[in-house]
Write an enzyme that holds these catalytic residues in place. Structure first.
Site, short mmCIF file in Angstrom:
data_model
loop_
_atom_site.label_atom_id
_atom_site.label_comp_id
_atom_site.label_asym_id
_atom_site.label_seq_id
_atom_site.Cartn_x
_atom_site.Cartn_y
_atom_site.Cartn_z
N ASP A 97 0.84 -1.20 0.00
CA ASP A 97 0.00 0.00 0.00
C ASP A 97 0.87 1.24 0.00
OD1 ASP A 97 -2.24 -1.53 -0.05
OD2 ASP A 97 -2.97 -0.97 1.94
N ARG A 131 -1.24 3.04 14.13
CA ARG A 131 -2.30 2.05 13.94
C ARG A 131 -1.94 0.81 14.75
NH1 ARG A 131 -3.88 0.79 7.83
NH2 ARG A 131 -5.53 -0.33 8.94
N GLU A 182 -12.18 -6.50 0.30
CA GLU A 182 -11.79 -7.25 -0.89
C GLU A 182 -10.48 -8.01 -0.66
OE1 GLU A 182 -9.12 -4.18 -0.57
OE2 GLU A 182 -11.29 -3.92 -0.52
N ASP A 183 -9.60 -7.45 0.16
CA ASP A 183 -8.34 -8.13 0.44
C ASP A 183 -8.56 -9.36 1.32
OD1 ASP A 183 -9.11 -6.47 2.51
OD2 ASP A 183 -7.11 -5.71 2.94
#
Length: 403
Positions: A97, A131, A182-183
């Protein structure tokens, strides 16, 4: 310098990725693997913030082969990943990403693990920056494991190394009809099809960066998309795994990670209209897939919330969520010579409400450490308790009248 076939194709889908993209690309340049063994395929998905120009500048200076594709915005991460996968030539592919970073030795270690162990998927340890990624799968490295023998089902993001021939053989691509999750669908299918999965737990291969501009995909999208994602993953698991303990073990993931949060603190903030809609969206999923085998694998408060959703009792759910959010400590009740520990969350043994006792029965992993608790040698305590409750509640059988 280039080679006929790189060892690994790094696929970067980028949309409005500045300034995070700069550190992402720097981490690719810093890789310890020979640049001749790497190709980068970067897809600018219609950005207007300089992302495309940054990628072009990277291609001009990078020591490895770089292909930049610029296209109109596709609306989600699946399109750019599929475009990159269609262009990839490497023996392996890695999906990076544009706002995240690689550890310096990430590609070298992951390719070596896949080659050494002849596995189709490699997971490298993930750490978060602003995160908090899942951590339960990083306790131990594995040369070869699978989705049933480990906790890898709790990391379904696309940031893994995949054998490209394996993906092509099965025609695997990201589902562009899904706007979130979707991943998870792609990665779970890979786990289920793979001839072995390797786990690198002793080196941080990937840094998951939390953006402070509110544009991170996992923070966007309506609750309806979460239900779509849960449904797709449950359907996939059911298509590959027959009913039973193995299916239940995998279905824990969409119930716990995707569905349950919709009936937590978010639910408290929802309007009555949204709350009713969430129950309607959950109804077919609970009817088709919720089972005692899944319930037995959850903590008591998780099980209780989902039980109330399955039973369509929203009037009872709200006080339970408030009890949990206020961090109230439930009373504990030890019975059956110390083998059964019950957690007294709201409505425990309330005859008028009628929630079965087994919903409140702590599994061994939750009960361990409580004074006097004696762990049962068989892990099916909850299942037996549930079956006993059904026998007690079942109507008496009718006998045929005498002739």
């Amino acid at each position: 310098m280039t080679v006929a076939q790189p060892d690994v194709s790094v696929i970067i889908g980028a949309y409005e990725a500045m300034p995070y993209l700069e550190e992402c690309l720097a981490s690719v340049e810093a890789q310890s693997i020979d640049p001749a063994r790497v190709e980068v395929i970067a897809v600018d998905d219609g950005s207007a913030d300089g992302t495309g120009e940054c990628l072009e500048a990277f291609a001009a200076r990078a020591p490895m082969q770089v292909t930049v594709i610029r296209q109109d915005n596709s609306g989600g991460p699946s399109g750019p990943r599929n475009v990159g996968l269609g262009k990839a030539a490497g023996r392996y592919v890695f999906f990076l990403d544009a706002d995240d970073r690689l550890g310096t030795e990430a590609l070298e270690r992951m390719v070596a693990a896949a080659d050494r162990n002849r596995t189709d998927v490699v997971l490298g340890r993930v750490e978060g920056i602003n995160r908090k990624p899942p951590q339960v799968m990083w306790g131990q490295s594995f040369d070869r494991t699978d989705v049933f023998s480990s906790n890898i089902k709790f990391t379904l993001s696309a940031q893994k190394l995949f054998r490209r021939e394996f993906l092509e053989r099965h025609g695997m691509r990201f589902d562009e009809s899904l706007w979130t999750g979707e991943d998870a669908l792609f990665t779970m299918e890979a786990y289920l099809r793979a001839d072995g999965v390797s786990v690198i737990a002793d080196y941080t291969c990937y840094y998951l960066v939390g953006r402070d501009d509110g544009k991170h995909v996992t923070k966007t999208g309506s609750y309806i998309l979460r239900f779509d994602s849960a449904r797709a993953l449950m359907n996939l698991i059911a298509a590959y795994v027959p009913p039973g303990e193995r299916r239940d073990a995998l279905l824990v993931r969409p119930f716990l990670v995707t569905l349950l949060p919709q009936f937590g603190v978010k639910y408290l903030r929802n309007s009555e209209k949204v709350r009713r809609h969430k129950f309607e969206l959950a109804k077919p999923l609970m009817e088709e897939y919720w089972s005692e085998g899944i319930a037995a694998r959850l903590r008591v408060e998780e099980r209780l919330r989902l039980h109330l959703v399955a039973e369509r009792r929203p009037e009872l759910l709200l006080p339970v969520i408030e009890f949990v959010q206020e961090k109230q400590e439930p009373a504990k009740l030890l019975e059956h010579k110390g083998h059964h520990l019950y957690f007294g969350y709201p409505y425990f043994r309330d005859a008028e409400v009628g929630i079965p006792d087994w919903i409140y029965l702590a599994a061994p992993r939750e009960a361990r450490g409580f004074p006097g608790y004696r762990e049962h040698s068989v892990s099916s305590v909850l299942k037996r308790a549930a079956k006993k409750a059904r026998r007690v509640l079942a109507p008496p059988s009718r006998t045929a009248p005498a002739a």
